[in-house]
Structure formats: C-alpha cells, structure tokens
Design an enzyme around this catalytic site. Sequence first.
Site, PDB file in Angstrom:
ATOM      1  N   ASP A  84       0.830  -1.221   0.000  1.00  0.00           N
ATOM      2  CA  ASP A  84       0.000   0.000   0.000  1.00  0.00           C
ATOM      3  C   ASP A  84       0.861   1.267   0.000  1.00  0.00           C
ATOM      4  O   ASP A  84       0.466   2.281   0.573  1.00  0.00           O
ATOM      5  CB  ASP A  84      -0.916   0.046   1.237  1.00  0.00           C
ATOM      6  CG  ASP A  84      -2.045  -0.966   1.175  1.00  0.00           C
ATOM      7  OD1 ASP A  84      -1.951  -1.906   0.379  1.00  0.00           O
ATOM      8  OD2 ASP A  84      -3.004  -0.817   1.941  1.00  0.00           O
ATOM      9  N   CYS A 123      -4.117  -5.753  -3.076  1.00  0.00           N
ATOM     10  CA  CYS A 123      -2.939  -6.539  -2.719  1.00  0.00           C
ATOM     11  C   CYS A 123      -2.787  -7.871  -3.448  1.00  0.00           C
ATOM     12  O   CYS A 123      -1.857  -8.077  -4.224  1.00  0.00           O
ATOM     13  CB  CYS A 123      -2.929  -6.789  -1.216  1.00  0.00           C
ATOM     14  SG  CYS A 123      -2.888  -5.291  -0.222  1.00  0.00           S
ATOM     15  N   HIS A 143      -7.222 -14.750  -3.234  1.00  0.00           N
ATOM     16  CA  HIS A 143      -6.537 -14.912  -1.959  1.00  0.00           C
ATOM     17  C   HIS A 143      -6.181 -16.369  -1.767  1.00  0.00           C
ATOM     18  O   HIS A 143      -6.937 -17.256  -2.118  1.00  0.00           O
ATOM     19  CB  HIS A 143      -7.400 -14.418  -0.801  1.00  0.00           C
ATOM     20  CG  HIS A 143      -6.610 -14.103   0.430  1.00  0.00           C
ATOM     21  ND1 HIS A 143      -6.166 -15.072   1.269  1.00  0.00           N
ATOM     22  CD2 HIS A 143      -6.158 -12.924   0.917  1.00  0.00           C
ATOM     23  CE1 HIS A 143      -5.492 -14.513   2.267  1.00  0.00           C
ATOM     24  NE2 HIS A 143      -5.470 -13.214   2.073  1.00  0.00           N
ATOM     25  N   ASP A 349       3.095  -3.125  -4.012  1.00  0.00           N
ATOM     26  CA  ASP A 349       2.095  -3.948  -4.700  1.00  0.00           C
ATOM     27  C   ASP A 349       1.060  -3.089  -5.418  1.00  0.00           C
ATOM     28  O   ASP A 349       0.427  -3.546  -6.372  1.00  0.00           O
ATOM     29  CB  ASP A 349       1.433  -4.942  -3.746  1.00  0.00           C
ATOM     30  CG  ASP A 349       0.805  -4.286  -2.523  1.00  0.00           C
ATOM     31  OD1 ASP A 349       0.947  -3.062  -2.350  1.00  0.00           O
ATOM     32  OD2 ASP A 349       0.177  -5.011  -1.722  1.00  0.00           O
ATOM     33  N   HIS A 350       0.862  -1.843  -4.993  1.00  0.00           N
ATOM     34  CA  HIS A 350      -0.050  -0.904  -5.657  1.00  0.00           C
ATOM     35  C   HIS A 350       0.084   0.438  -4.965  1.00  0.00           C
ATOM     36  O   HIS A 350       0.961   0.617  -4.096  1.00  0.00           O
ATOM     37  CB  HIS A 350      -1.506  -1.398  -5.618  1.00  0.00           C
ATOM     38  CG  HIS A 350      -1.955  -1.809  -4.255  1.00  0.00           C
ATOM     39  ND1 HIS A 350      -2.220  -0.907  -3.246  1.00  0.00           N
ATOM     40  CD2 HIS A 350      -2.173  -3.032  -3.703  1.00  0.00           C
ATOM     41  CE1 HIS A 350      -2.577  -1.531  -2.158  1.00  0.00           C
ATOM     42  NE2 HIS A 350      -2.551  -2.840  -2.407  1.00  0.00           N
ATOM     43  N   LYS A 374      -5.390   3.159  -4.082  1.00  0.00           N
ATOM     44  CA  LYS A 374      -5.669   1.736  -3.895  1.00  0.00           C
ATOM     45  C   LYS A 374      -7.136   1.419  -4.177  1.00  0.00           C
ATOM     46  O   LYS A 374      -8.038   2.156  -3.774  1.00  0.00           O
ATOM     47  CB  LYS A 374      -5.325   1.336  -2.456  1.00  0.00           C
ATOM     48  CG  LYS A 374      -5.699  -0.101  -2.102  1.00  0.00           C
ATOM     49  CD  LYS A 374      -5.367  -0.408  -0.656  1.00  0.00           C
ATOM     50  CE  LYS A 374      -5.775  -1.835  -0.303  1.00  0.00           C
ATOM     51  NZ  LYS A 374      -5.429  -2.187   1.094  1.00  0.00           N
TER      52      LYS A 374
END
Length: 592
Positions: A84, A123, A143, A349-350, A374
């Site tokens: 994040d 994520c 996930h 990751d972003h 995000k």
Amino acid sequence: MRAAGHSLPPAPETGFCLSQLSSRQTWLRRPHSLKDEGREIMSRLEQSWNWLAVTVGALLTLTPSACGDAQGSRPNVLLLMADDFGIGDLGCYGNNTIRTPNIDRLAQDGVMLTQHLAAASVCTPSRAAFLTGRYPLRSGKWHLGLNCESSSDHCHHPLNHGFDHFYGMPFSMMGDCIHWELSEKRAGMEHKLNVCFQIVALAALTLAAGKLARLTSGSWTPVVWLTIAAILLFTTSRFLGVLIVHADCFLMRNHTITEQPMRVQRTTSLILTEVASFIQRNKQRPFLLFVSFLHVHTPLITTEKFHGKSAHGLYGDNTEEMDWMVGKILDTLDMEGLTNSTLVYFTSDHGGSLESQLGNNQYGGWNGIYKGGKGMGGWEGGIRVPGIFRWPGVLPAGRVIHEPTSLMDVFPTVVQLGGGEVPRDRVIDGRDLLPLLLGTTQHSAHEFLLHYCEDSLHAARWHQRDEGRVWKVHFATPVFHPHGAGACYGRAVCPCFGDQVTHHHPPLLFDLSRDPSEAHALTPDTEPSFYQVLDTVARAVEGHRRSLSPVPLQLGARGNAWRPWLQPCCGPFPLCRCDREGGPAPGPPREP
C-alpha cells in the site's frame, strides 16, 4: 512483514528460500536435485493453481543462457515489496518531507522506472500477477487462504503448492490485529451480529409475552432456544475482536503455529533476523530472496523507536522504519560481500490507500501527482508504483526510464537471469526487462497494458512508440464520495462494479505523456486522433479477451466469507494461544 527467496544452485545441492504469495506470508523452499526438481515442476505446470511453483521452479531448473552484459554472471536476486505504498512517498520520486535515504540510495546507484505499473490496484491479485507474470484474471487469483474442509487439511498451504518450508502470516495483516480504530472485518461483523441479536431477542420476548398473556399456546421450547441464540449472538459480538486477533493474526513455521496471537512489536526483528540468516547461509551460491513488508499497510505497526520520528505522523514513522529495514538488509549484503553480485529490486504492490483516514489523521500513502489510489482499477494513483533496480557494475547507475513497464515483467526477467525459460504452455503477459535496464533497447516491449478492477476491465493504455505518446482509455471509473472528492471516503475501497461505477460512452481518453495527472479528458474537438486511438485500443482489448480461458474465480462473497471453523488453532478453539518463538525477539531496532 513478508519475505521470499530461494537458492539458484549451479549443481545438484540444497539451499533454502523464502517466498510469499498471499497478502501476508513468508515461504521457504529447499530444492532437491535439479533432475528431480525438473520433473516435479513439469508436473506442477499442468496444475492451473500452482502458479507460484512455476515462479520458483523456473528459476530452479537452470541452464546457462546469454543475458547481454550479464552473460555468465548469475546474480543473487533480492526482491523487496512494500504494501500500500504511495509512489509520492519516496525522496527519489520527489518527496522531500519523508526520509527514505536507503531506498533513495538504491535509485542513485541503479535504474529507476517512472511508469512502473501494478497489474491490479489491491494486494493479492497484484501479487499473484507479480509472481506469475500473468494478469490475475487468467488464474482467478484472489486470496490464497489456508484450509478447505477442516482446520488442518492445509489444502492451500505453500507446502502443498511447491514449497518445502514456510514462515510467516498465512492471512492478511489488518487493523483488527491490534484492535485498531479502522477495522477491515470486526466492525462490519459486529454490526451484523448486533442486528441478528436484536431480531432474535425481539422474537424471544414477543413469544414469551404471548405465552405469559395466554395469547399463544404450545411449548416454551422455541422461547428457550431463541433466548440461547440471542445470548450467543450477544456474547460473540462482545468478544469478536479478541476472537479475530487470535484466529487471524498469527505466525506459522511450516504447518506449526509458532505465535498466536502475534506479538507485533517483535515481528519486524523476527523477519530481519530470518532474512539475515538466509543470506548468510546461502552466500556461497546464487539465491533469490523475496522480502515482502507489512509496511505500510494499516494498522501501520511501528516499533517504539520510530514513533514520532517523522513529520507525517504514524504513516511517516512507518515509512521511515521500512526504509531503515531496507538499509539493514542492504548492510547484510555489504557485510557478506554480496553487493556487486546481487540484483536488488524495490517496488510496492499498488498505490497508497486514500480512504485510510480517521478524522484529521491520514493513515494511507500519497500518490504524488497521480489521480486515485488503492482499489481504483484504472486511475494512475492506484497502479503506478516505484520501480528500482540495482546491480552494481552491470546496470548503469542513475539511469531513469520513462517507458511503461509492469510488475508482471519481474517474473520473466528473473527467469532469464537464472538461465531458465518461461513456461510455453500458457500466456505470459510480462516481458523481460533486462534489455531496457541495460540500455540495449530504448523502448518497452509493452504496446498495450490492461487495467482490471477484480474481473472488470476499467482501463487500458497504448504506448504509441513512433509518436512517443502514451494514451490511456477509461471504460469505467468509480463514483467518488462525497461529490468532488478524489476517493470513495466512507468505504474501505472504491467498488469495481454496480451503481457506484460510471461506464463511459465513449470512453474517457487521456494523453499520459502530456497529462500524467489525468486532469484533462480529451474530446474529438481537442484531439484529432480521438477515434483512431479508441479504435486501436478496442482492437487490442478484443485480442486480449480472445486469449483468456475460463477459470474459477475467487472474487465472490462466498469465496471470501470468513469461516472461523477452518482457522488453525494451537489450543482448543477459540482459546488459541501459544508462543514458540523462544522468548523476546533478537536484535530490536536501535535508535535511528
């Protein structure tokens, strides 16, 4: 924190590796002989779920190959991923108020990418794309999870998907792990439990009143059972926070829980010790190490030594601690004499989470000049991330590249550096970055990149190389709340579909080469090639869709529903409590 890596043996021998696939976990792998490993990996390639085994396996079945200036030099590979993290929070990307000297030093000594893009703005799908070199939609990845039918079947455990050792968090770090004010799970579940309690309690009282007033006949059994149900709902609601901490926030080594619940103030030291130990044990042969930080995801777990050190509150403290951790890892490379033989990569990751705020406190990152953050599938702020590569003596120091690149490119790049070949039985969307990093080619291999929000295509970009322009087409954008805001405040993230998403007809068009902030949408009146660009991108999207194969998606509510009976527990559920880490963590952070 998360970490990942593995040994790249030049001959049959053993070594260990750390690696992570889910939002918060650490995986370790010990290869067998190369012959056995090759057979093992070819078998896994036939299983659509085992993408991470392919990632590591392609690097373990090595044969020499030419790598330009890097020919004959098989480096160690150190992959560092923040969580994040906003691109605007690094000094090397323009921030002058948060201190990140160690990451800035990586950029000064290496190559910095300014248009480095995540394949998703949240994520786990982003990380799945990073580890497989494929859009997450191709594998249905959402996930990892852990169990399927019982609390000990470990059907989704890393050991069942190509890894021999594991250490870390099998689930996601979240504010509920420390009873934080911003809650990802507890608050919503408490609300539902309270509503159910009120309904059941009202039903019990109504039946009881009817019986006492002789308005109804029959047994008191329904009243008794409704009362018991109401008591259970009330009790669960009151103890839900404690239950989540014990059920979700723990560390595992292989199949064994080592700490439940986590003692979060020592997690940083535990992971740094694990990283240093790995490097020291594997310094005699090439290795891959993937270190995936808990920083800077909420709840911004920060050791006491860093509290109050920055000018930007807890988020700044957490960022500066992460930079310190990067420095400690780089120091270990220096001490072991591995700096010049190690390719180091840093990314996120972003983008930063704009909605992570409470009152006047902002707990999410800053995405610089880029719009959104995000969870926003197409806006640059959610997908444009840092991208820094350092390999002294091989990559030119101080080089800055403005070409479009993707986190998906890391997979084929590392495979090529290891002397392997990317799988040929599936579409690989990433491209080898080494020629671009070395300067032997001037342009990115990507002409088009697609930007998904879950399984909904929100945007696409076209790199028109001959004109030196990068076009961005938005098919759908989230409706910001409140009106005129730059995010979906009041929600965890913006929605990907539904009535809170606007579908644009015709799509929005931006020229990122002139308007990277996406502030001025073009029209046929302001851009003569408006319809040509839209037509070109539409054809590319159609070609991309023809390359997709149906896969089971894990994006629905049912697949992501919490099932506490599947949670691992080192005691009788719900009294899950143990500490097998052996006392206080070694090496607590010193005064920065």
